[in-house]
Design a protein around this motif. Structure first.
Motif, mmCIF file in Angstrom:
data_model
loop_
_atom_site.group_PDB
_atom_site.id
_atom_site.type_symbol
_atom_site.label_atom_id
_atom_site.label_comp_id
_atom_site.label_asym_id
_atom_site.label_seq_id
_atom_site.Cartn_x
_atom_site.Cartn_y
_atom_site.Cartn_z
ATOM 1 N N LEU A 135 67.755 -17.453 6.863
ATOM 2 C CA LEU A 135 66.531 -17.537 7.668
ATOM 3 C C LEU A 135 65.466 -16.590 7.125
ATOM 4 O O LEU A 135 64.287 -16.959 7.032
ATOM 5 N N ALA A 136 65.870 -15.391 6.762
ATOM 6 C CA ALA A 136 64.914 -14.437 6.187
ATOM 7 C C ALA A 136 64.330 -14.998 4.892
ATOM 8 O O ALA A 136 63.114 -14.917 4.665
ATOM 9 N N TYR A 137 65.184 -15.572 4.044
ATOM 10 C CA TYR A 137 64.717 -16.154 2.789
ATOM 11 C C TYR A 137 63.701 -17.268 3.078
ATOM 12 O O TYR A 137 62.655 -17.358 2.414
ATOM 13 N N TYR A 138 64.001 -18.097 4.046
ATOM 14 C CA TYR A 138 63.106 -19.202 4.413
ATOM 15 C C TYR A 138 61.709 -18.672 4.748
ATOM 16 O O TYR A 138 60.699 -19.185 4.260
ATOM 17 N N TYR A 139 61.654 -17.629 5.581
ATOM 18 C CA TYR A 139 60.363 -17.104 6.022
ATOM 19 C C TYR A 139 59.684 -16.224 4.978
ATOM 20 O O TYR A 139 58.453 -16.097 4.988
ATOM 21 N N GLU A 140 60.451 -15.640 4.061
ATOM 22 C CA GLU A 140 59.867 -14.824 3.000
ATOM 23 C C GLU A 140 59.322 -15.662 1.850
ATOM 24 O O GLU A 140 58.574 -15.151 1.022
ATOM 25 N N ASN A 141 59.694 -16.933 1.786
ATOM 26 C CA ASN A 141 59.309 -17.808 0.677
ATOM 27 C C ASN A 141 58.768 -19.139 1.193
ATOM 28 O O ASN A 141 59.302 -20.207 0.882
ATOM 29 N N PRO A 142 57.683 -19.107 1.980
ATOM 30 C CA PRO A 142 57.214 -20.345 2.619
ATOM 31 C C PRO A 142 56.780 -21.437 1.652
ATOM 32 O O PRO A 142 57.066 -22.610 1.885
ATOM 33 N N GLU A 143 56.125 -21.072 0.543
ATOM 34 C CA GLU A 143 55.679 -22.095 -0.406
ATOM 35 C C GLU A 143 56.879 -22.764 -1.073
ATOM 36 O O GLU A 143 56.905 -23.984 -1.241
ATOM 37 N N GLU A 144 57.857 -21.956 -1.467
ATOM 38 C CA GLU A 144 59.059 -22.502 -2.100
ATOM 39 C C GLU A 144 59.805 -23.422 -1.140
ATOM 40 O O GLU A 144 60.275 -24.500 -1.529
ATOM 41 N N MET A 145 59.900 -23.022 0.121
ATOM 42 C CA MET A 145 60.629 -23.827 1.094
ATOM 43 C C MET A 145 59.871 -25.110 1.413
ATOM 44 O O MET A 145 60.481 -26.167 1.570
ATOM 45 N N GLN A 146 58.553 -25.028 1.470
ATOM 46 C CA GLN A 146 57.749 -26.231 1.694
ATOM 47 C C GLN A 146 57.922 -27.203 0.523
ATOM 48 O O GLN A 146 58.061 -28.410 0.724
ATOM 49 N N ALA A 147 57.940 -26.674 -0.694
ATOM 50 C CA ALA A 147 58.137 -27.520 -1.875
ATOM 51 C C ALA A 147 59.534 -28.140 -1.878
ATOM 52 O O ALA A 147 59.695 -29.320 -2.216
ATOM 53 N N ALA A 148 60.541 -27.366 -1.498
ATOM 54 C CA ALA A 148 61.913 -27.891 -1.442
ATOM 55 C C ALA A 148 62.010 -29.013 -0.414
ATOM 56 O O ALA A 148 62.634 -30.047 -0.657
ATOM 57 N N ARG A 149 61.376 -28.825 0.739
ATOM 58 C CA ARG A 149 61.392 -29.865 1.775
ATOM 59 C C ARG A 149 60.672 -31.116 1.280
ATOM 60 O O ARG A 149 61.133 -32.235 1.487
ATOM 61 N N ALA A 150 59.544 -30.927 0.610
ATOM 62 C CA ALA A 150 58.786 -32.076 0.089
ATOM 63 C C ALA A 150 59.611 -32.841 -0.952
ATOM 64 O O ALA A 150 59.618 -34.075 -0.950
ATOM 65 N N ARG A 151 60.315 -32.104 -1.847
ATOM 66 C CA ARG A 151 61.183 -32.770 -2.838
ATOM 67 C C ARG A 151 62.276 -33.556 -2.141
ATOM 68 O O ARG A 151 62.588 -34.683 -2.523
ATOM 69 N N ARG A 152 62.862 -32.966 -1.128
ATOM 70 C CA ARG A 152 63.939 -33.630 -0.392
ATOM 71 C C ARG A 152 63.430 -34.925 0.246
ATOM 72 O O ARG A 152 64.076 -35.960 0.182
ATOM 73 N N GLU A 153 62.269 -34.852 0.888
ATOM 74 C CA GLU A 153 61.699 -36.037 1.539
ATOM 75 C C GLU A 153 61.324 -37.097 0.514
ATOM 76 O O GLU A 153 61.539 -38.287 0.747
ATOM 77 N N SER A 154 60.785 -36.680 -0.624
ATOM 78 C CA SER A 154 60.440 -37.623 -1.689
ATOM 79 C C SER A 154 61.696 -38.291 -2.248
ATOM 80 O O SER A 154 61.713 -39.508 -2.464
ATOM 81 N N ASP A 155 62.738 -37.501 -2.482
ATOM 82 C CA ASP A 155 64.005 -38.054 -2.979
ATOM 83 C C ASP A 155 64.578 -39.068 -1.994
ATOM 84 O O ASP A 155 65.091 -40.114 -2.397
ATOM 85 N N LEU A 156 64.481 -38.772 -0.711
ATOM 86 C CA LEU A 156 64.986 -39.687 0.307
ATOM 87 C C LEU A 156 64.184 -40.984 0.323
ATOM 88 O O LEU A 156 64.749 -42.073 0.390
ATOM 89 N N ARG A 157 62.859 -40.877 0.217
ATOM 90 C CA ARG A 157 62.017 -42.089 0.141
ATOM 91 C C ARG A 157 62.374 -42.915 -1.081
ATOM 92 O O ARG A 157 62.491 -44.137 -1.010
ATOM 93 N N ASP A 158 62.534 -42.235 -2.229
ATOM 94 C CA ASP A 158 62.891 -42.944 -3.466
ATOM 95 C C ASP A 158 64.233 -43.652 -3.323
ATOM 96 O O ASP A 158 64.394 -44.795 -3.761
ATOM 97 N N LEU A 159 65.197 -42.992 -2.709
ATOM 98 C CA LEU A 159 66.512 -43.594 -2.498
ATOM 99 C C LEU A 159 66.406 -44.821 -1.602
ATOM 100 O O LEU A 159 66.964 -45.876 -1.908
#
Length: 97
Positions: free
Chosen positions: A57-81
Motif C-alpha cells: 500500500l505504501a508503494y502504491y501511494y509513493e509511486n502514483p504515476e507508476e501505478m497509474q501506468a501499470a493499471r492502464a497497461r493491465r486494462e489495455s491488455d484485457l481489452r486486447d485479450l
C-alpha cells in the motif's frame, strides 16, 4: 531472530509485486482499498505478513504515476485479450448474455 520480510520488486510480470510471490501491488491495493478487505485478512489469504500488505500500500501511494501506468497497461491488455477472443470466435458461437 526475525526473518527478512519480502519487499516490493518488479522481477516478474513487469509490474510491482511482493518479492518471491506473484501477488502484485495493484491486487493488494484493490483488495484492501477498492473492495474494503481488512489488511490482516488479505495477508492471511495470501500467506503474507501483514507488513507486506502495508508495504504494498505504501508503494502504491509513493509511486502514483507508476501505478497509474501499470493499471492502464493491465486494462489495455484485457481489452486486447477480449478483442482477440471476439475476433477469433467461430461463426455462430456467441457468449451468453
Amino acid at each position: 531472530m526475525p526473518q527478512h520480510a519480502p519487499r516490493v520488486t518488479q522481477e516478474l510480470l513487469d509490474e510491482p509485486h511482493i518479492e518471491g510471490r506473484r501477488i502484485s501491488v495493484l491486487q493488494l491495493h484493490d483488495r484492501v482499498k477498492e473492495l474494503g478487505a481488512d489488511p490482516e485478512d488479505v495477508a492471511d489469504e495470501y500467506a503474507l505478513d501483514v507488513a507486506d500488505v502495508y508495504r504494498a500500500l505504501a508503494y502504491y501511494y509513493e509511486n502514483p504515476e507508476e501505478m497509474q501506468a501499470a493499471r492502464a497497461r493491465r486494462e489495455s491488455d484485457l481489452r486486447d485479450l477480449r478483442d482477440n477472443i471476439a475476433s477469433n470466435r467461430p461463426d455462430g458461437i456467441n457468449p451468453p448474455s
